[in-house]
Design a protein around this motif. Structure first.
Motif, mmCIF file in Angstrom:
data_model
loop_
_atom_site.group_PDB
_atom_site.id
_atom_site.type_symbol
_atom_site.label_atom_id
_atom_site.label_comp_id
_atom_site.label_asym_id
_atom_site.label_seq_id
_atom_site.Cartn_x
_atom_site.Cartn_y
_atom_site.Cartn_z
ATOM 1 N N SER A 130 0.797 -1.227 0.000
ATOM 2 C CA SER A 130 0.000 0.000 0.000
ATOM 3 C C SER A 130 0.829 1.277 0.000
ATOM 4 O O SER A 130 1.757 1.432 0.788
ATOM 5 C CB SER A 130 -0.913 -0.020 1.226
ATOM 6 O OG SER A 130 -1.641 1.175 1.329
ATOM 7 N N ARG A 131 0.457 2.204 -0.891
ATOM 8 C CA ARG A 131 1.151 3.500 -0.972
ATOM 9 C C ARG A 131 0.557 4.499 -0.006
ATOM 10 O O ARG A 131 1.153 5.518 0.301
ATOM 11 C CB ARG A 131 1.007 4.063 -2.397
ATOM 12 C CG ARG A 131 1.635 3.191 -3.454
ATOM 13 C CD ARG A 131 1.088 3.502 -4.820
ATOM 14 N NE ARG A 131 -0.320 3.150 -4.940
ATOM 15 C CZ ARG A 131 -1.042 3.296 -6.041
ATOM 16 N NH1 ARG A 131 -0.486 3.813 -7.123
ATOM 17 N NH2 ARG A 131 -2.310 2.937 -6.070
ATOM 18 N N TYR A 132 -0.662 4.207 0.457
ATOM 19 C CA TYR A 132 -1.383 5.212 1.229
ATOM 20 C C TYR A 132 -1.599 4.864 2.703
ATOM 21 O O TYR A 132 -2.502 5.382 3.325
ATOM 22 C CB TYR A 132 -2.721 5.538 0.536
ATOM 23 C CG TYR A 132 -2.519 6.131 -0.843
ATOM 24 C CD1 TYR A 132 -1.861 7.340 -1.012
ATOM 25 C CD2 TYR A 132 -2.973 5.470 -1.989
ATOM 26 C CE1 TYR A 132 -1.663 7.889 -2.266
ATOM 27 C CE2 TYR A 132 -2.785 6.013 -3.256
ATOM 28 C CZ TYR A 132 -2.125 7.222 -3.388
ATOM 29 O OH TYR A 132 -1.928 7.760 -4.637
ATOM 30 N N SER A 150 -4.400 9.410 -9.272
ATOM 31 C CA SER A 150 -4.258 8.290 -8.350
ATOM 32 C C SER A 150 -5.187 8.447 -7.144
ATOM 33 O O SER A 150 -5.873 7.509 -6.727
ATOM 34 C CB SER A 150 -2.804 8.214 -7.881
ATOM 35 O OG SER A 150 -2.647 7.165 -6.966
ATOM 36 N N ASN A 154 -8.575 6.250 -6.049
ATOM 37 C CA ASN A 154 -8.769 5.669 -4.724
ATOM 38 C C ASN A 154 -10.038 6.167 -4.053
ATOM 39 O O ASN A 154 -10.718 5.412 -3.361
ATOM 40 C CB ASN A 154 -7.551 5.949 -3.838
ATOM 41 C CG ASN A 154 -6.729 4.699 -3.681
ATOM 42 O OD1 ASN A 154 -7.228 3.698 -3.168
ATOM 43 N ND2 ASN A 154 -5.510 4.717 -4.164
ATOM 44 N N ASP A 168 -5.460 1.825 -0.021
ATOM 45 C CA ASP A 168 -4.976 1.768 -1.396
ATOM 46 C C ASP A 168 -5.688 0.637 -2.124
ATOM 47 O O ASP A 168 -5.198 -0.480 -2.205
ATOM 48 C CB ASP A 168 -3.455 1.544 -1.411
ATOM 49 C CG ASP A 168 -2.864 1.815 -2.781
ATOM 50 O OD1 ASP A 168 -3.639 1.935 -3.754
ATOM 51 O OD2 ASP A 168 -1.623 1.905 -2.879
ATOM 52 N N ALA A 171 -4.127 -0.529 -5.804
ATOM 53 C CA ALA A 171 -2.750 -1.026 -5.887
ATOM 54 C C ALA A 171 -2.633 -2.300 -6.717
ATOM 55 O O ALA A 171 -3.523 -3.145 -6.702
ATOM 56 C CB ALA A 171 -2.220 -1.294 -4.483
#
Ligand code: GDD
Ligand code: MN
Length: 378
Positions: A130-132, A150, A154, A168, A171
């Motif tokens: 996960s980026r978030y 992005s 989301n 995320d 993803a």
């Protein structure tokens, strides 16, 4: 049962590729290095859609070096379609216990594979790189448009499709148990492109899967280019609304009311023109008439059971304000898309703009205009 920390034996990393000749050989090498730190039977399945750049040739060379590389060739029908083909193959032909989703362009770091695997071994069914979540990141140099794209994806995934708890949900770096995956009817997902990510996650959540997010840094690719197109964005938005339509009675009613508003709007407009009313006056009258009928139907039907302390006129005023906000949102989306995709017909930008406007419209009305007043217990 799902969620039990079973001893996993066979793990298949699925790498979809389309024109990744300059990446695929290196990523296979780097993954092999990481596999030494994992006590499972690790495999790589490349799903290549007959890339014209000869990606498959590079994979075949690697197959001569390593014994754990599999190659599935198909026709280009989208990222989701490639993943579905890969997952079915991994389950039916390779007897995988776990599959990974991973980009072949080094956006996902091979070093993170052991961490995702560990989270799965810890008892999760569906692990997301996960980026978030705290500790995760998107590239610092991403411009405003890329960030908004992005973020927008989301927001749509989380709030339209209802995946509120996942940070995320778009993803493409994931580890999934096949005990869970075997319960997914892929045909029911109805997706071809990037929308697959949200569609699959939604299915997993409705099946009761234990989802865990592990922070990762998303790295910009240095070789080749992204394959994400406008058709992917449109399918993504339609899919999210489709999911919501199937899961919310209140939303279905709201959508029906919205459609009735279109009929009221056009009907009154036509009527006024026949009565020789000036069109520049007829237009706003019709718009406001449809806002009022929409409000009344929502007040006495869609949200009838909501208890509010507000007088109906206050609610009507709020509803009108939300309509103005929706207008601004849909117009901003139109402008944004016109800038990002200048070669696409404007009617498509206008159409896509309806999606976020409807989102704002529904949520503001649901959580503000027709907000349920808390019950007081004495
Ligand atoms: N076989 C096949 N067929 N592979 C494809 C296709 C296709 O139609 N489209 C893309 N791929 C492959 C690419 O070659 C790459 O290995 C991987 O799928 C990701 O594609 P990119 O084009 O690099 O995706 P992106 O960087 O725009 O999107 C990434 O972030 C998204 C979320 O923001 C990916 O991780 C997506 O999965 C993710 O949803
Ligand atoms: Mn990429």
């Amino acid at each position: 049962m799902m969620g039990d920390p079973i001893a996993v034996s066979k793990v298949v990393l699925i790498l979809p590729t389309y024109n990744e000749r300059n990446n695929i050989g290196n990523i296979i090498d780097e993954l092999q290095v990481q596999f030494r730190n994992i006590s499972h039977d690790m495999h790589i399945l490349v799903v290549d859609d007959s890339s014209p750049d000869g990606t498959a040739e590079v994979v075949r060379k690697q197959q001569a070096i390593y014994a754990n590389i599999h190659l599935l060739i198909g026709q280009k029908t989208g990222l989701g379609a490639a993943y579905i083909r890969g997952m079915v193959y991994a389950m039916d032909k390779l007897a995988a216990d776990v599959v990974f989703e991973m980009d072949a362009d080094f956006s996902h770091k091979p070093e993170d594979v052991p961490r995702l695997m560990a989270a799965l071994d810890g008892g999760a069914d569906f692990v997301i790189g996960s980026r978030y979540v705290k500790g995760g990141s998107i590239p610092k140099k991403w411009g405003l448009l890329r960030r908004m794209n992005s973020l927008g994806g989301n927001i749509v995934g989380r709030y339209v499709a209802g995946l509120y708890k996942v940070r995320d949900c778009t993803a493409g770096f994931r580890a999934i148990r096949t005990t869970l995956l075997k319960q997914v009817a892929f045909d029911d997902l109805r997706v071809q492109g990037y929308a697959f990510q949200v569609a699959l996650l939604h299915k997993a959540v409705s099946l009761g899967a234990i989802v865990k997010e592990v922070p990762v840094d998303f790295i910009d690719r240095t070789e080749g280019e992204s394959k994400l197109g406008l058709s992917d964005i449109i399918e993504f938005i339609l899919n999210a609304w489709w999911i919501r339509l199937h899961s919310s009675k209140t939303f279905i009613k709201f959508a029906i009311v919205g459609l009735s508003g279109v009929i009221v709007n056009l009907g009154i407009f036509t009527l006024l023109l026949q009565m020789n009313v000036n069109k520049y006056l007829a237009s706003p009258i019709s718009i406001e008439a449809s806002i009022i009928t929409n409000f009344l139907l929502n007040n006495y039907w869609t949200f009838r059971w909501r208890k509010s302390h507000d007088h109906v006129s206050i609610k009507g005023l709020k509803f009108n304000m939300v309509s103005v906000i929706s207008l601004v949102v849909s117009y901003s989306t139109f402008i944004l898309l016109s800038v990002i995709f200048p070669d696409t017909p404007p009617a498509i930008h206008q159409l896509v703009g309806i999606a976020p406007a409807m989102l704002i419209n529904y949520f503001l009305n649901s959580y503000w205009t027709f907000k349920n007043a808390p019950e007081f217990k004495s």
